[in-house]
Scaffold this motif. Structure first.
Motif, PDB file in Angstrom:
ATOM      1  N   SER A 133     -89.471 -69.426   4.140  1.00 27.04           N
ATOM      2  CA  SER A 133     -89.373 -68.473   5.244  1.00 27.04           C
ATOM      3  C   SER A 133     -89.066 -69.219   6.538  1.00 27.04           C
ATOM      4  O   SER A 133     -89.246 -70.435   6.624  1.00 27.04           O
ATOM      5  CB  SER A 133     -90.692 -67.705   5.401  1.00 27.04           C
ATOM      6  N   LEU A 134     -88.613 -68.482   7.536  1.00 23.46           N
ATOM      7  CA  LEU A 134     -88.417 -69.030   8.868  1.00 23.46           C
ATOM      8  C   LEU A 134     -89.383 -68.340   9.821  1.00 23.46           C
ATOM      9  O   LEU A 134     -89.472 -67.108   9.839  1.00 23.46           O
ATOM     10  CB  LEU A 134     -86.975 -68.815   9.348  1.00 23.46           C
ATOM     11  N   ILE A 135     -90.111 -69.126  10.606  1.00 23.60           N
ATOM     12  CA  ILE A 135     -91.067 -68.583  11.565  1.00 23.60           C
ATOM     13  C   ILE A 135     -90.529 -68.818  12.967  1.00 23.60           C
ATOM     14  O   ILE A 135     -90.205 -69.952  13.343  1.00 23.60           O
ATOM     15  CB  ILE A 135     -92.443 -69.257  11.408  1.00 23.60           C
ATOM     16  N   LEU A 136     -90.427 -67.739  13.757  1.00 24.00           N
ATOM     17  CA  LEU A 136     -89.956 -67.842  15.132  1.00 24.00           C
ATOM     18  C   LEU A 136     -91.151 -67.845  16.079  1.00 24.00           C
ATOM     19  O   LEU A 136     -91.998 -66.945  16.030  1.00 24.00           O
ATOM     20  CB  LEU A 136     -89.054 -66.646  15.478  1.00 24.00           C
ATOM     21  N   THR A 137     -91.215 -68.849  16.928  1.00 19.65           N
ATOM     22  CA  THR A 137     -92.295 -68.954  17.906  1.00 19.65           C
ATOM     23  C   THR A 137     -91.690 -69.174  19.285  1.00 19.65           C
ATOM     24  O   THR A 137     -90.941 -70.137  19.480  1.00 19.65           O
ATOM     25  CB  THR A 137     -93.232 -70.132  17.567  1.00 19.65           C
TER      26      THR A 137
END
Length: 347
Positions: A48-52
């Motif tokens: 998955s890709l996590i955007l912060t």
């Protein structure tokens, strides 16, 4: 675009010659205070890709301050458990207030001793007759889970070695020192558990504390408990040394040291496999552990034939603790296998 309460599906678009783009939900952009040109960090996490948003360090849900009220006749152990629980779940400020006019001297001393001996990075920042405020001053980037666990393992190893040395020399003072060191292991254990709980609540923290995925958090949580148990058994060895009436015979000492060295080597190899992510070494630890049964049987024969009757029970308890240390080393190795099983998957 498909929408759900907490999930949206958006189509990837291709632009230019080599760029893939996907739009961001407007509601999320606005709620994060972002605009065109704002920076976001993209973290890869288990497919998955996590955007912060850049600069966001802590989630709003992270606990900060908690207050507990105690009465003059409250069980000291109840107070200790409450403070430790608040520390473990991540509160940075813990306030203890008296229900009556004052916190008793006994309760005050108990809180101070708990803070000093058990809670890493915690200080008493203010103190009045009816209130004590504890503040956690150390943050997770300053002491990673791996470094804290390394420290735990070093102390546990030292406790085991010193306990056996106390047995060899009938050194009561050294045995007492081993027992006292158990508090130091508990300090790091509580600290690590606290960090792992925070990481589970905020994925960004996982890398900050030195781990790579949420799966690691569970594995490390179990390993910490096993290391704590190994330290407990080292302390039990020391306690049994204190109960002996006379020094064991040389043959008994020799067999116990043979067992002890074997168990200690297993523990050190299991921890080495953990930090090196070495599946093969962990597997070897598990295979070797089976030999501890034969070593224990050999030791018991020596104990029964060459030990004073009054000391047989204590020596047998020492033998059992050494065996348990070896078994916990094997348990740690099993967790290492689970964390690194991808190494044996054919590609």
């Amino acid at each position: 675009m498909e929408e759900h309460v907490d999930e949206e599906t958006r189509r990837i678009q291709f632009t230019g010659k080599s760029t893939y783009i996907v739009s961001l939900p407007k509601e999320w952009v606005v709620s994060m205070g972002l605009k065109a040109g704002s920076l976001v960090t993209i973290t890869r996490q288990d497919g998955s890709l996590i955007l912060t948003p850049k600069g966001v360090a802590k989630p709003a849900t992270q606990p900060t301050e908690a207050t507990i009220t105690i009465s003059s006749g409250e069980d000291p152990e109840t107070i200790v458990r409450a403070i430790i629980s608040l520390y473990l779940v991540g509160y940075n400020s813990i306030i203890i207030k008296a229900r009556e006019d004052r916190i008793s001297i006994m309760q005050r001393n108990l809180i101070k001793e708990l803070t000093r001996k058990k809670l890493v990075g915690t200080e008493i920042v203010s103190e009045t007759s009816n209130e004590i405020r504890l503040q956690v001053l150390v943050s997770y980037p300053e002491l990673s889970v791996e470094n804290a666990l390394r420290r735990m393992c070093i102390i546990a190893t030292s406790m085991h070695n010193d306990a056996m040395q106390a047995l060899k020399n009938m050194d009561r003072e050294l045995a007492e020192e081993v027992i006292q060191l158990d508090d130091e292991v508990d300090r790091f254990s509580f600290y690590i558990i606290r960090q792992l709980k925070l990481a589970v609540q905020n994925v960004k923290i996982i890398r900050d504390i030195g781990l790579s995925s949420p799966r690691d958090c569970l594995g490390y949580r179990v390993i910490v408990k096993f290391v704590e148990r190994i330290a407990d058994h080292a302390a039990r060895i020391a306690k049994n040394v204190l109960s002996l009436e006379e020094k064991p015979s040389e043959s008994v000492l020799q067999t116990l040291y043979e067992m002890s060295t074997f168990a200690q080597n297993l523990f050190e190899d299991a921890i080495r496999a953990l930090f090196k992510k070495d599946y093969a070494l962990a597997d070897q630890v598990i295979s070797k552990t089976k030999a501890i049964v034969a070593l224990e049987e050999k030791a018991l024969k020596e104990i029964l034939s060459k030990t004073k009757q009054a000391d047989i029970s204590s020596i047998r308890m020492i033998t059992e603790s050494i065996r348990r240390i070896a078994e916990y080393a094997s348990d740690i190795a099993e967790i290492v296998l689970n964390l690194n099983v991808n190494q044996i998957i054919a590609t």
